[in-house]
Design an enzyme around this catalytic site. Structure first.
Site, mmCIF file in Angstrom:
data_model
loop_
_atom_site.group_PDB
_atom_site.id
_atom_site.type_symbol
_atom_site.label_atom_id
_atom_site.label_comp_id
_atom_site.label_asym_id
_atom_site.label_seq_id
_atom_site.Cartn_x
_atom_site.Cartn_y
_atom_site.Cartn_z
ATOM 1 N N GLU A 29 35.829 -7.432 42.697
ATOM 2 C CA GLU A 29 34.899 -8.047 41.932
ATOM 3 C C GLU A 29 34.237 -6.933 41.064
ATOM 4 O OE1 GLU A 29 31.956 -9.723 44.565
ATOM 5 O OE2 GLU A 29 31.853 -8.185 45.795
ATOM 6 N N LEU A 72 31.781 -11.339 47.343
ATOM 7 C CA LEU A 72 30.741 -12.195 47.801
ATOM 8 C C LEU A 72 31.186 -13.515 47.364
ATOM 9 C CD1 LEU A 72 27.468 -12.060 48.481
ATOM 10 C CD2 LEU A 72 27.238 -12.445 45.851
ATOM 11 N N LYS A 91 25.081 -10.880 51.231
ATOM 12 C CA LYS A 91 24.319 -10.528 50.047
ATOM 13 C C LYS A 91 23.412 -9.649 50.438
ATOM 14 C CE LYS A 91 23.064 -12.277 45.430
ATOM 15 N NZ LYS A 91 23.926 -11.950 44.541
ATOM 16 N N TYR A 130 19.076 -10.853 49.742
ATOM 17 C CA TYR A 130 18.729 -11.507 48.716
ATOM 18 C C TYR A 130 19.251 -12.468 47.912
ATOM 19 C CZ TYR A 130 21.483 -8.999 45.214
ATOM 20 O OH TYR A 130 22.701 -8.582 44.475
#
Length: 285
Positions: free
Chosen positions: A180, A205, A148, A33
């Site tokens: 993250e 990411l 992702k 996505y």
């Protein structure tokens, strides 16, 4: 107002948009996505999001059913059809409909591409004014976080655990270093004024907003170090913040209950948020 969605080439009211129960995104989380911010009815950092979508698809052997030009046109069309001034476009691509099997379906199986909008006031963000508190939690996600994917259950669990601890969100830790946030990139500013953020790898990411903010920081004379940092470094930092597509730049004012800096949004964090909004508003397409 009922939203208009895009589904496999068709424009449909949200009440009529249906996906098969045999879709691999539903059965196997076999999907990717992207989220693109919309500001003033225009697309923010669109080129980066489109490129990352293409990369995610290539890493998983998926084929995008639209050309680059067609994908941009659909993004613009969904903004127009929904009269979206501020908010986001969510895009999801799955490997399509097939009999449930761990083996990928045959080449040529049509993918499923769906897009919808969400209205959100991205400029007026209470968290950006007051800052957020984060809790440190173990990073138990799969190893290819650079893709992702729609495998978001653990980030949801981490966010809920953080809230149970009285925080607003989670920062994830692996092998003694922060990777993250649950849905954002983590950054700190050292006592010397150095902006530190984790270097890119399979562990996190490649944030589109992250890249833009690092570029802006360097352009304004801020020293940037792309390296891993520890929870102790984060607690001792002068400032801390997160970046993401629709939150832009948001200060972190406490980590596991320990105050970051003076407990207020830092000057550099505020400046970077302002720089980001000004430049991306001007360059949106």
């Amino acid at each position: 107002m009922t939203r208009t969605l895009y589904l496999n080439g068709a424009w449909l009211p949200e009440s009529e948009a249906k996906v098969s129960v045999f879709d691999r995104g539903f059965l196997m989380a076999d999907g990717i996505y992207e989220v693109t911010c919309v500001l003033d009815g225009k697309l923010v950092d669109y080129a980066g999001h489109a490129a990352r979508l293409q990369r995610s698809a290539q890493e998983l052997g998926m084929a995008l059913p639209l050309t680059e030009a067609e994908l941009l046109e659909v993004h613009r069309e969904i903004v127009a059809r929904n009269a979206l001034d501020q908010g986001l476009i969510y895009l999801q691509l799955t490997r399509g409909v097939a009999e449930r099997d761990f083996v990928y379906p045959p080449a040529g199986t049509p993918p499923t591409l769906v897009m919808f909008t969400q209205a959100k006031n991205v400029l007026e963000n209470a968290a950006a004014e007051a800052g957020i508190r984060v809790a440190l939690l173990p990073d138990l996600r799969w190893g290819r976080r650079d893709i992702k994917t729609v495998q978001l259950l653990y980030p949801c669990m981490a966010k809920m655990e953080a809230k149970a601890r009285g925080a607003d969100d989670a920062w994830l830790v692996e092998d003694g270093f922060v990777t993250e946030g649950s849905a954002a990139t983590s950054h700190i500013v050292t006592a010397e004024g150095v902006l530190v953020t984790r270097d890119l790898s399979h562990a996190l990411l490649p944030g589109i907003t992250r890249a833009s903010v690092l570029e802006l920081a360097a352009a304004h004379g801020v020293r940037v170090e792309e390296r891993a940092f520890t929870p102790d470094e984060a607690r001792a930092a002068r400032e801390a913040f997160i970046t993401s597509a629709t939150n832009f730049v948001v200060p972190v004012v406490a980590i596991d209950g320990a105050t970051v800096g003076d407990g207020k949004p830092g000057a550099l964090t505020r400046d970077l948020r302002r720089f980001y909004i000004e430049t991306r508003r001007a360059s949106a397409i």
